[in-house]
Every structure is written in C-alpha cells, then in structure tokens.
Design a protein around this motif. Sequence first.
Motif, short mmCIF file in Angstrom:
data_model
loop_
_atom_site.label_atom_id
_atom_site.label_comp_id
_atom_site.label_asym_id
_atom_site.label_seq_id
_atom_site.Cartn_x
_atom_site.Cartn_y
_atom_site.Cartn_z
N PHE A 172 -96.22 127.00 2.89
CA PHE A 172 -96.16 126.03 3.96
C PHE A 172 -96.86 126.62 5.18
O PHE A 172 -96.39 127.61 5.76
N CYS A 173 -97.97 126.05 5.59
CA CYS A 173 -98.74 126.55 6.74
C CYS A 173 -98.54 125.56 7.88
O CYS A 173 -99.19 124.51 7.93
N ALA A 174 -97.62 125.89 8.79
CA ALA A 174 -97.21 124.96 9.83
C ALA A 174 -97.94 125.21 11.14
O ALA A 174 -98.30 126.34 11.46
N ALA A 175 -98.12 124.14 11.91
CA ALA A 175 -98.71 124.26 13.24
C ALA A 175 -97.73 124.90 14.22
O ALA A 175 -98.15 125.58 15.16
N SER A 176 -96.44 124.71 14.01
CA SER A 176 -95.45 125.19 14.97
C SER A 176 -95.51 126.70 15.13
O SER A 176 -95.53 127.45 14.14
#
Length: 471
Positions: A87-91
Amino acid sequence: MAPAAMRTAARSLAGAKPVSYWLDDPGRPAALPALAGDEHADLLVVGGGYSGLWTALLAKERDPGREVVLIEGHEVGWAASGRNGGFCAASLTHGLPNGLDRWPDEIAKLEELGARNLDAIEDAVARYRIDCDFERSGEIDVATEPHQLDELRAWHREAHDRGFTGLELLDRDQVRAEVDSPTFLGGLLDRRGVAMLHPARLAWGLKRACRELGVRIYENTRATALAPSGAGMAVRTPYGRVFARRVALGTNVFPSLVRRVRPYTVPVYDYALMTEPLDAERLAAVGWKNRQGLGSSANQFHYFRITPDHRVLWGGYDAIYPYGGRLDAGLDQRPETFLTLAEQFFTCFPQLDGVRFSHAWGGAIDTCSRFSAFFGTAHRGRVAYAAGYTGLGVGATRFGGEVMLDLLAGERTERTGLEMVRSKPVPFPPEPFAWAGITLTKRSLARADRHGGRRDAWLRTMDRLGLGFDS
C-alpha cells in the motif's frame, strides 16, 4: 476458534511457504559484493530499504556529481520493504485523522506535500522503468460493526467540513459492489490517495536506478559503529570503513547508530498471508474489479488487497511486541497468528472456502508513539535520520529522504520548517514499563473492539497524553 473453523484454517495453511510472497520471486536480483577495505564518499547512506534507497537516488538527482555510497546489512529490500502489503499512500501522517489530531495548523500543507510525494513516486517508477505493478487504485476503509460505520460517517462529515473532499462515503450495497463480503456494512473510499504495488520489485527497481546514477552499493555490509572523523564521519563495517562528509541513517526498526534515538521506536511484529490465484468463479464471487486496497476500521485491523495475478493478501490484526524490544527472527513465523488470520479470512470471504494459502510470513516494523515518522540530526549536523513510519512507509519514506537531505544541507525548506519535522514523539519508557504499557494498551484496544468502540480509562488517559493509540 471453533474446532471446524480451526481445521479449515489449518488445511488452508498446510502448503504455505514460510517466506514473503514478494521476495519469493524468480526475478530477484543477485546480491552485490560486500565492502572489503575502506571507501570514501560525500554521502554515506546506511540501510537498503526504501528509506535509504530513496535518499541515495534523490541525492544523485539533486547533485549528479556527488559521490554516494549505500551499505546494507543483508540484501536490498529483504526486511520491511520486501514484506509489506504494497500500500503506497499519499499520507505522511499515518492517515488524515492522526495528522489533524497532531498538526491541525499545518495539515493542509502536509496533505499537499503528501499528494506531491505520491505523484513523484509515480513519476519515478515510470522514468526509471521500474516494473512494480504500480496502480493508482485507491483504498477503502470498511466498517464491519455498526459503531465503526457511525465513526466513518462522522469522520467523513468532519473531513468535508474542513475542506478535504476527496473521500466518498459508501453504503452497504455500494461497498459490496466494489468488493463483496457479508461482513461489510459500509466504507470510506479514497480514489486517488493510495497506489497498490509489488513492494520488493519497487526496492529492486530503486536499487537498479541508484546504480545507474552512480551510487556504489555494498550488500551484506552491516554498519557496526559511527564516529566523527576529521570534518566528516566514519562508519565501521566488518571488513572495512566508510569515510563520508555526511551520513543518512535509514535503518528504521534496527537499533540506530545514534543511541539517543533508540528510545523513540519499538519493534512490532506484523503478519500476512497470500492465497493461491483465484479461479474465474471465485474471482467473480468476490468482485474486486477496481483492485482497491482495503483496511478494516477496528483497532485490531486487517489490511487486504488483490494482486495482478488474482491472489489475495490478508494481513494485520496481531501486533506482537517482544519483551525488551529485542529483534528475534524466530518471531517471523507465528503459527498461532497464521491460524487466526486464516479463520478471519474465511469469515470475511466465506465464498472463498477451500482456497489455500501459498505463503505465510511476518517481520518487524518500527513503531513510534505518534504513529508517523520523525526526523533529526546528530554530530553537529553531519548525520541525519528518519524513523518511526509505523507500517505506512512505502510512500512516506521518499519524503523522509528529502527531509534528511535538506537537514544535511542545513537548508530551511517547506519540509524542514514543518512542526512535524521539528518535533519528536514521546519516547517509550525503559523495561519493564514499555512492555507493561504496550500490553495493557493492546488489551484495552481489543476490549474496545468487542464493546462497540468504547474506550476504557487507560485508553482515555493515553488520548489525553496525545500518544495516538487510536490508530
């Protein structure tokens, strides 16, 4: 667990390989030779996970003439970077709620920087031809209990009122039209803020890109000591030393070479299963046409996603803290956790009864008390570090690399001016207090899950102290 459910879970695990699915890849690159003798560099990067790889790559992009060396104690991507959920999240703040609680005055800037960071990762994947199945498919936080649905609705209203309009509230039918589980009551969809990818291939692609830009990488080269040397620093390894003007530490869960940083993190062991590929009938039964990542809304949460070859990854729930914070490779395999995960998987997806798991694995991640990364310098600004990503570092580590390079350059930038960057989390106490506190917190979180989300006196105290145990 009922006997029948236990037998079903056990049968599903009978052939599972005890290794990360991502690392069990015939395309895995060969290890590079270890350092033998002394090396000299403008910048030494310690650690061959995402944090170190992004730092080395960005350093060469900023200044192609800079001599950059990276050392890794084992092989690039072998640890958390090669066994996470992808999971590559912006947050940058371990989710918008955590960021709002801690840095309300700068959350808009943090969200903007996070969005730009994810865009930059997508650009780098394309520019360096990194074959890591990068797919901007989004993520759904799903509710499986009525109180969780109420919490998602309340959070959606608050986010919208504060101007964060990128989240979509899904009712029961809408969320089950995306991914079908009888346990889903609703969900909150972020369409653009999360990408799915193959985590090990991202690490290996970054390794190749670094080498193409001239970074000298030494694997099976463990850093054992850090000390000043003239106007720079010297790092000792088993077969030689590296002398560098500046050092960036991307060691995360492993004990920091700067001893005063160590109390800020503890290791927590996380576990995951991967199924065999789903056949057409089972794939149709579960849906998942849009390939989003999913996460449950419980305190003891699950994360799950589907791969391009139609396997389902199912992870989370148990978070095991070893007494004393000692890393123990024996904890990478925990059959009792795998049985629990398998039983919960079939509760979530009863239509997948009979599916077998091909891989079962675990490993340590670094956790800090604010659940998002912290940063700093040592040795009069010649050493920088970033740590504490707490399981959400696939994307945020690139931002951490930018911060470390800014700090080493002594520059005040939009990143280094942030309170998030200038502040530190609350350190963990020494043993036995750390173990007692973490154990009590885990029990209280599990109790809250069983009792409609009601938080007991211990959790309310943690909330007042700002320790963030609502993540």
